[in-house]
Design a protein around this motif. Structure first.
Motif, PDB file in Angstrom:
ATOM      1  N   GLY A 180      12.813  -3.965   6.851  1.00 21.14           N
ATOM      2  CA  GLY A 180      12.147  -4.384   5.634  1.00 21.14           C
ATOM      3  C   GLY A 180      10.781  -4.965   5.912  1.00 21.14           C
ATOM      4  N   THR A 181       9.938  -4.929   4.899  1.00 21.49           N
ATOM      5  CA  THR A 181       8.621  -5.538   4.983  1.00 21.49           C
ATOM      6  C   THR A 181       8.173  -5.963   3.599  1.00 21.49           C
ATOM      7  OG1 THR A 181       6.315  -5.219   5.697  1.00 21.49           O
ATOM      8  CG2 THR A 181       7.437  -3.306   4.772  1.00 21.49           C
ATOM      9  N   VAL A 182       7.442  -7.058   3.525  1.00 17.30           N
ATOM     10  CA  VAL A 182       6.886  -7.576   2.279  1.00 17.30           C
ATOM     11  C   VAL A 182       5.395  -7.751   2.478  1.00 17.30           C
ATOM     12  CG1 VAL A 182       6.843  -9.549   0.705  1.00 17.30           C
ATOM     13  CG2 VAL A 182       9.026  -8.720   1.594  1.00 17.30           C
ATOM     14  N   GLY A 183       4.592  -7.281   1.504  1.00 16.15           N
ATOM     15  CA  GLY A 183       3.148  -7.368   1.615  1.00 16.15           C
ATOM     16  C   GLY A 183       2.529  -8.161   0.481  1.00 16.15           C
ATOM     17  N   ASP A 184       1.355  -8.763   0.729  1.00 16.83           N
ATOM     18  CA  ASP A 184       0.664  -9.527  -0.304  1.00 16.83           C
ATOM     19  C   ASP A 184      -0.339  -8.678  -1.072  1.00 16.83           C
ATOM     20  OD1 ASP A 184      -1.214  -9.205   1.668  1.00 16.83           O
ATOM     21  OD2 ASP A 184      -1.338 -11.324   2.197  1.00 16.83           O
ATOM     22  N   ASP A 185      -0.235  -7.348  -0.927  1.00 15.40           N
ATOM     23  CA  ASP A 185      -1.048  -6.410  -1.688  1.00 15.40           C
ATOM     24  C   ASP A 185      -0.114  -5.468  -2.435  1.00 15.40           C
ATOM     25  OD1 ASP A 185      -3.226  -5.121  -2.711  1.00 15.40           O
ATOM     26  OD2 ASP A 185      -4.205  -4.797  -0.775  1.00 15.40           O
TER      27      ASP A 185
END
Length: 641
Positions: A584-589
């Protein structure tokens, strides 16, 4: 040439006596005298001999053993000599039927008791019961038959038998022939013809050619419209409401599928322990076909308790109480309350400081049938105080909306939600007054919700939101998919996969309440990582004016991608070993940073029960962050996804 009588029979084997109590193979409180309730109990021993037969791969003996009540009940006493003789004669009929299922129409079955053939024994025959009575089963299967000439017609009009796998050279097993005939009956009934009848049937086993000839002529009848719906068995649920929720419309052409769907709709009301929906045996005077519904009501009050545990999130307890039939039309109300994160800080040095436990309560009201039989109104009041890794939150919410079932696999829901919440994080404390309209579409054709072995699940969410006090509009979107594939007929090896993607549009990250942002990590996401710990973090120090409690805590993001893969391997009928990997990954864009993947891996165990799998997973983070422990333990009911 042998003429076989046309027809079929249903045979049910007597259930075996149950032990008083048995768990994990150990028997407790077992009756010391299991034959005490049997008059004149006698014991017997049985042997089976199956002669070699052309084309037999061992399946005949297996079928014989499965069909034989003499073999399956060998450890049980029978009542006197007459009881043994009765069981043997019944067994002979079952074993002949088993040979017919294997297309062995010349097969012979002989059963001997004390060396005497049961066909020669009188009903008052006596046996030496001073020791187990010897019983011998001898089977000569005979040659393998195939289908020869096949003729199917409806009132003299020929029908292509290939549509029903009834072609020359095909399997002549009785079960296969009857299954093909059943498909023909089902197809005619699906055309709106409820009174399909056999006018002539000839089944001839030709011993000279080892062929089975099959001739059948049917009278399909005309399509018939549905008529009035009648309800029996209702006491506290309104019969008119039951007929309305069944949704069978008068004057529409008869459909067995519609009757099946009507039964499913009534069962989903959760107020009936049993539901039968069937057509009447005859047409009414106006030519229509009445529908008969018979229901058995269940207890309407209910309650329950539960518990959870994680080595980092701590322990928790929950309970609920409710009623299924408030006003006589399956209106339900349910009150839920829970407490969690008990001992969370003590269990993990990585967890941030928290003040006490988390609490949640909700009151949910449902009223089915507001927009037709396939709809249900849902309204709720909610209150929550929670302290996950990223923030502290207190919220109060009210919802009102409708869920509509498009078909048995597709559902759409539209819910209006108003919420006040107070959120504290690294930047301080902020109040929000929000209105949102989450719209959810779900496709689900899994074979089992708690333990799927095949099928697909997909869900799409669009949630437009407006913050009144912040004057901030934004929209949250998310797509999720799950797929299941069984690699064996016994479902002992199953591959399961999950993928999810989400994006928030319309506002910058700092203008979106923390609880509406994307986070990853935890038992329902990337296992091995602390809940919410995957993604960007606040700094590890707090300048003046910032909350130092939330240093090194996640900020959440505007985008998310996560995926999981599992292999569910059955080591016994009830126990699975489940290796898995999550990413998993979470981005601020608006698009997540795929170079910042977090990977978790581990192994789990499942104990399969009638109410769902009991799950225990142990996972480790392969790239732990500042708030992650060295491992995570998850326990619950149901598969991880």
């Amino acid at each position: 040439m042998v003429i076989l009588a046309a027809g079929s029979c249903l045979v049910a084997a007597s259930p075996r006596s149950a032990a008083a109590f048995e768990i994990f193979g150990f028997r407790f409180f077992e009756d010391e005298a299991p034959d005490a309730d049997i008059i004149d109990p006698i014991r017997y021993s049985v042997s089976l001999t199956v002669a070699p037969a052309p084309g037999d791969d061992g399946s005949i003996e297996s079928s014989i053993r499965d069909a034989s009540t003499l073999i399956s009940g060998e450890e049980e006493a029978v009542s006197g000599s007459l009881g043994l003789l009765s069981r043997a004669r019944n067994d002979r009929r079952r074993l002949v039927a088993a040979l017919f299922e294997n297309a062995r129409y010349d097969g012979l079955v002989d059963i001997f008791i004390e060396g005497r053939n049961i066909v020669d024994l009188q009903p008052d025959a006596e046996f030496d019961t001073s020791r187990p009575v010897p019983v011998s089963i001898r089977v000569r299967p005979g040659p393998l038959y195939t289908l020869g000439r096949v003729s199917i017609s409806t009132q003299g009009i020929p029908i292509d038998p290939a549509r029903y796998d009834l072609t020359p050279g095909a399997s002549a097993g009785s079960a296969d022939v009857l299954a093909g005939e059943a498909r023909l009956f089902r197809e005619l009934r699906e055309q709106g013809r409820p009174f399909v009848a056999v006018t002539d049937r000839d089944i001839i086993a030709d011993a000279a050619t080892d062929r089975l000839e099959y001739d059948v002529d049917l009278a399909p009848g005309n399509p018939v419209p549905f008529g009035q719906t009648y309800v029996e068995g209702a006491k506290d649920v309104d019969p008119g409401f039951i007929a309305y929720m069944a949704g069978v419309k008068a004057d529409e052409v008869f459909s067995p599928e519609e009757l099946s769907e009507a039964r499913d709709r009534l069962l989903k009301l959760d107020v009936f322990s049993s539901v039968t929906v069937r057509e009447a045996k005859a047409q009414a005077a106006d030519g229509s076909l009445p529908v008969q519904i018979e229901v058995g009501e269940r207890k309407f009050g209910f309650y329950g308790v539960g518990a959870t545990y994680s080595n980092t999130a701590g322990a928790g307890a929950s309970g609920y109480v409710g009623h299924r039939n408030l006003f006589g039309r399956a209106e339900s109300i349910r009150l839920d309350a829970s407490i969690s994160r008990l001992g969370a800080t003590a269990l993990s040095d990585e967890a941030r400081e928290t003040d006490g436990a988390d609490y949640a309560a909700s009151l949910v009201f449902k009223k089915p049938g507001v927009l037709g039989p396939n709809s249900v109104y849902i309204g709720s009041l909610e209150a929550k105080s929670e302290q996950p890794l990223a923030y502290d939150r207190v919220s109060y919410a009210a919802t009102s909306g409708v869920e509509y079932e498009i078909d048995p696999n597709q559902t759409v829901s539209v819910i209006l939600r108003g919420e006040y919440e107070e959120i504290t994080d690294y930047l301080g404390t902020q109040d929000y007054l929000l209105a949102s309209l989450p719209i959810t579409y779900t496709f689900d054709n899994r074979d089992n919700e708690l333990n799927p072995t095949e099928g697909f699940y997909a869900q799409a969410l669009v949630e437009p939101t407006y913050g009144f006090n912040t004057e901030t509009p934004f929209a949250k979107t998310r797509l999720d998919g799950r797929s299941y594939l069984s690699l064996s007929d016994s479902d002992r090896f199953i591959l399961a996969g999950r993928v999810g993607y989400g994006t928030i549009f319309g506002a910058d990250l700092q203008d979106i309440p923390n609880d509406r942002r994307f986070f990853a990590g935890g038992g329902g996401s990337v296992r091995g990582y602390e809940f919410q710990s995957v993604g960007p973090y606040y700094p590890s120090f707090a300048p003046p004016g910032f909350n130092e409690v939330f240093t090194d805590t996640p900020t959440g993001g505007l985008s998310l991608f996560e995926a999981s893969a599992e292999a569910r391997i059955g080591v016994t009928e009830n126990i699975q070993i489940v290796p898995f990997v999550d990413v998993g990954t979470v981005g601020d864009d608006f698009v997540p940073d795929f170079s910042e993947f977090k990977i978790g891996a581990g192994v789990g165990a499942r104990y399969l029960t009638s109410f769902g799998p009991i799950r225990l997973d142990v996972a480790i983070p392969l790239d732990p962050g500042p708030r992650d422990a060295s491992y995570q333990i998850y326990a619950g009911i149901g598969q991880a996804f």
